[in-house]
Design an enzyme around this catalytic site. Structure first.
Site, mmCIF file in Angstrom:
data_model
loop_
_atom_site.group_PDB
_atom_site.id
_atom_site.type_symbol
_atom_site.label_atom_id
_atom_site.label_comp_id
_atom_site.label_asym_id
_atom_site.label_seq_id
_atom_site.Cartn_x
_atom_site.Cartn_y
_atom_site.Cartn_z
ATOM 1 N N THR A 8 0.841 -1.202 0.000
ATOM 2 C CA THR A 8 0.000 0.000 0.000
ATOM 3 C C THR A 8 0.868 1.241 0.000
ATOM 4 O O THR A 8 2.002 1.210 0.493
ATOM 5 C CB THR A 8 -0.928 0.037 1.235
ATOM 6 O OG1 THR A 8 -1.804 1.170 1.131
ATOM 7 C CG2 THR A 8 -0.164 0.148 2.552
ATOM 8 N N GLU A 41 -1.446 0.245 -11.660
ATOM 9 C CA GLU A 41 -2.749 0.773 -12.067
ATOM 10 C C GLU A 41 -3.851 -0.163 -11.577
ATOM 11 O O GLU A 41 -3.827 -1.370 -11.851
ATOM 12 C CB GLU A 41 -2.811 0.893 -13.594
ATOM 13 C CG GLU A 41 -3.987 1.729 -14.028
ATOM 14 C CD GLU A 41 -4.208 1.702 -15.534
ATOM 15 O OE1 GLU A 41 -5.291 2.140 -15.963
ATOM 16 O OE2 GLU A 41 -3.304 1.241 -16.262
ATOM 17 N N ASP A 70 -7.788 -3.723 -0.886
ATOM 18 C CA ASP A 70 -8.577 -2.812 -1.702
ATOM 19 C C ASP A 70 -9.902 -2.620 -0.991
ATOM 20 O O ASP A 70 -10.543 -3.585 -0.578
ATOM 21 C CB ASP A 70 -8.786 -3.326 -3.126
ATOM 22 C CG ASP A 70 -9.110 -2.162 -4.053
ATOM 23 O OD1 ASP A 70 -8.237 -1.288 -4.243
ATOM 24 O OD2 ASP A 70 -10.249 -2.103 -4.572
ATOM 25 N N SER A 71 -10.275 -1.385 -0.810
ATOM 26 C CA SER A 71 -11.418 -1.105 0.043
ATOM 27 C C SER A 71 -12.183 0.101 -0.472
ATOM 28 O O SER A 71 -11.703 0.828 -1.351
ATOM 29 C CB SER A 71 -10.945 -0.872 1.481
ATOM 30 O OG SER A 71 -9.822 -0.019 1.510
ATOM 31 N N ASP A 151 -14.296 8.513 6.901
ATOM 32 C CA ASP A 151 -14.609 8.283 8.323
ATOM 33 C C ASP A 151 -15.484 9.376 8.957
ATOM 34 O O ASP A 151 -16.376 9.058 9.740
ATOM 35 C CB ASP A 151 -13.319 8.109 9.146
ATOM 36 C CG ASP A 151 -12.680 6.746 8.941
ATOM 37 O OD1 ASP A 151 -13.363 5.830 8.442
ATOM 38 O OD2 ASP A 151 -11.487 6.593 9.279
ATOM 39 N N LYS A 169 -12.371 1.883 16.316
ATOM 40 C CA LYS A 169 -12.549 1.678 14.875
ATOM 41 C C LYS A 169 -12.049 0.292 14.463
ATOM 42 O O LYS A 169 -12.740 -0.437 13.758
ATOM 43 C CB LYS A 169 -11.824 2.769 14.063
ATOM 44 C CG LYS A 169 -11.944 2.518 12.559
ATOM 45 C CD LYS A 169 -11.263 3.522 11.669
ATOM 46 C CE LYS A 169 -11.347 3.037 10.224
ATOM 47 N NZ LYS A 169 -10.660 3.905 9.258
ATOM 48 N N HIS A 174 -14.236 -2.715 8.675
ATOM 49 C CA HIS A 174 -14.063 -3.631 7.540
ATOM 50 C C HIS A 174 -12.622 -4.155 7.481
ATOM 51 O O HIS A 174 -12.374 -5.322 7.249
ATOM 52 C CB HIS A 174 -14.434 -2.882 6.255
ATOM 53 C CG HIS A 174 -13.781 -1.548 6.110
ATOM 54 N ND1 HIS A 174 -13.758 -0.606 7.115
ATOM 55 C CD2 HIS A 174 -13.073 -0.990 5.087
ATOM 56 C CE1 HIS A 174 -13.096 0.459 6.716
ATOM 57 N NE2 HIS A 174 -12.666 0.251 5.481
ATOM 58 N N ARG A 175 -11.658 -3.243 7.720
ATOM 59 C CA ARG A 175 -10.232 -3.644 7.649
ATOM 60 C C ARG A 175 -9.882 -4.554 8.817
ATOM 61 O O ARG A 175 -9.156 -5.529 8.651
ATOM 62 C CB ARG A 175 -9.353 -2.374 7.641
ATOM 63 C CG ARG A 175 -7.859 -2.614 7.481
ATOM 64 C CD ARG A 175 -7.144 -1.365 7.023
ATOM 65 N NE ARG A 175 -7.662 -0.923 5.745
ATOM 66 C CZ ARG A 175 -8.505 0.114 5.586
ATOM 67 N NH1 ARG A 175 -8.852 0.873 6.615
ATOM 68 N NH2 ARG A 175 -8.980 0.412 4.387
HETATM 69 P P1 ITT Z 1 -3.477 1.800 -1.809
HETATM 70 O O1 ITT Z 1 -4.172 1.403 -3.093
HETATM 71 O O2 ITT Z 1 -2.067 2.260 -2.021
HETATM 72 O O3 ITT Z 1 -3.600 0.754 -0.739
HETATM 73 P P2 ITT Z 1 -5.628 3.748 -1.675
HETATM 74 O O4 ITT Z 1 -6.007 4.806 -0.686
HETATM 75 O O5 ITT Z 1 -5.541 4.163 -3.128
HETATM 76 O O6 ITT Z 1 -4.235 3.093 -1.203
HETATM 77 P P3 ITT Z 1 -7.846 2.000 -2.342
HETATM 78 O O7 ITT Z 1 -7.588 2.054 -3.804
HETATM 79 O O8 ITT Z 1 -8.195 0.689 -1.704
HETATM 80 O O9 ITT Z 1 -6.599 2.532 -1.498
HETATM 81 O O10 ITT Z 1 -8.978 3.066 -2.022
HETATM 82 C C1 ITT Z 1 -9.619 3.015 -0.807
HETATM 83 C C2 ITT Z 1 -10.346 4.340 -0.576
HETATM 84 O O11 ITT Z 1 -11.570 4.048 0.123
HETATM 85 C C3 ITT Z 1 -9.523 5.227 0.375
HETATM 86 O O12 ITT Z 1 -8.688 6.099 -0.337
HETATM 87 C C4 ITT Z 1 -10.630 5.941 1.143
HETATM 88 O O13 ITT Z 1 -11.126 7.024 0.399
HETATM 89 C C5 ITT Z 1 -11.719 4.877 1.230
HETATM 90 N N1 ITT Z 1 -11.550 4.066 2.456
HETATM 91 C C6 ITT Z 1 -11.108 2.774 2.567
HETATM 92 N N2 ITT Z 1 -11.036 2.399 3.846
HETATM 93 C C7 ITT Z 1 -11.446 3.455 4.572
HETATM 94 C C8 ITT Z 1 -11.553 3.687 5.950
HETATM 95 O O14 ITT Z 1 -11.203 2.768 6.847
HETATM 96 N N3 ITT Z 1 -11.987 4.889 6.345
HETATM 97 C C9 ITT Z 1 -12.317 5.841 5.458
HETATM 98 N N4 ITT Z 1 -12.212 5.715 4.141
HETATM 99 C C10 ITT Z 1 -11.776 4.520 3.684
#
Ligand code: ITT
Length: 189
Positions: A8, A41, A70-71, A151, A169, A174-175
């Site tokens: 990440t 990408e 991925d979240s 959040d 939290k 979810h994480r």
């Molecule tokens: P990496 O791909 O490098 O891990 P990223 O921030 O780009 O970092 P994602 O593509 O998985 O990660 O996008 C996840 C987005 O979803 C993140 O940028 C937040 O906007 C949102 N998100 C995910 N988990 C969250 C959380 O615990 N609290 C708030 N927003 C969250």
């Protein structure tokens, strides 16, 4: 303590994963610390596809156990958006304001949402994914200064995730759920 690389570039995800996995005896190392300075990408259609894209890219470089997360936030009234596009929905720091604006006419009984997280893990034996989810609703204003991303507008019970301590939290996020599922898989061997 076992070491696993976290694929990440999100410092908040990294902090949360370290907080959740350290008590379980797993040390989390950032991809940068492990020498993998990449940002593949994320062109998958699902959280699982994107998690696998990230884990494979970093595993190819470091060749030691890696996981990727991925979240995103799935809002019922928006047909599941922003979903896999959560990171690209708005410029960083403006995602909550944009979402509140999009939700301004949505009544209380239709503000349900969930955070979703798919973790992909890869080592020399192969690759697998685990999931975690957290159900809540979208509030009417930003509240709290902890956490990151959505959040401040994601309400569980009587608090937004940004009003919770890290421990609160992580216990219901979810994480947290996905990382505990990862731990269970690894513990089985
Ligand atoms: P990496 O791909 O490098 O891990 P990223 O921030 O780009 O970092 P994602 O593509 O998985 O990660 O996008 C996840 C987005 O979803 C993140 O940028 C937040 O906007 C949102 N998100 C995910 N988990 C969250 C959380 O615990 N609290 C708030 N927003 C969250």
């Amino acid at each position: 303590m076992n070491k696993i690389v976290f694929a990440t570039n999100n410092a908040n995800k990294l902090r949360e994963a370290a907080e959740i996995l350290a008590p379980l005896g797993i040390e989390v190392i950032s991809q940068r610390e492990a020498g993998a300075d990449c940002d593949p990408e994320e062109n998958g259609a699902t959280f699982a596809e994107n998690a696998m894209i990230k884990v494979k890219a970093v595993y190819d470089i470091v060749k030691i156990p890696v996981f990727a997360d991925d979240s995103g936030l799935c809002v019922n009234a928006l047909d599941g958006r922003p979903g896999v596009y959560s990171a690209r929905y708005a410029p960083k720091g403006q995602e909550c304001a944009k979402l509140l604006e999009e939700m301004k006419d949505i009544p209380d009984n239709n503000r349900a949402a969930s955070f979703q997280c798919v973790i992909a893990y890869m080592d020399e034996k192969g690759i697998f994914t685990v999931n975690g989810g957290c159900i809540g609703k979208i509030g009417y204003e930003e509240k709290g200064t902890n956490g990151f991303g959505y959040d401040p507008v994601f309400v569980v019970g009587d608090k937004t995730m940004a009003e919770m301590t890290a421990e609160e939290k992580n216990a219901l996020s979810h994480r947290g759920a996905a990382l505990r599922a990862l731990y269970e898989m690894l513990a089985k061997g």
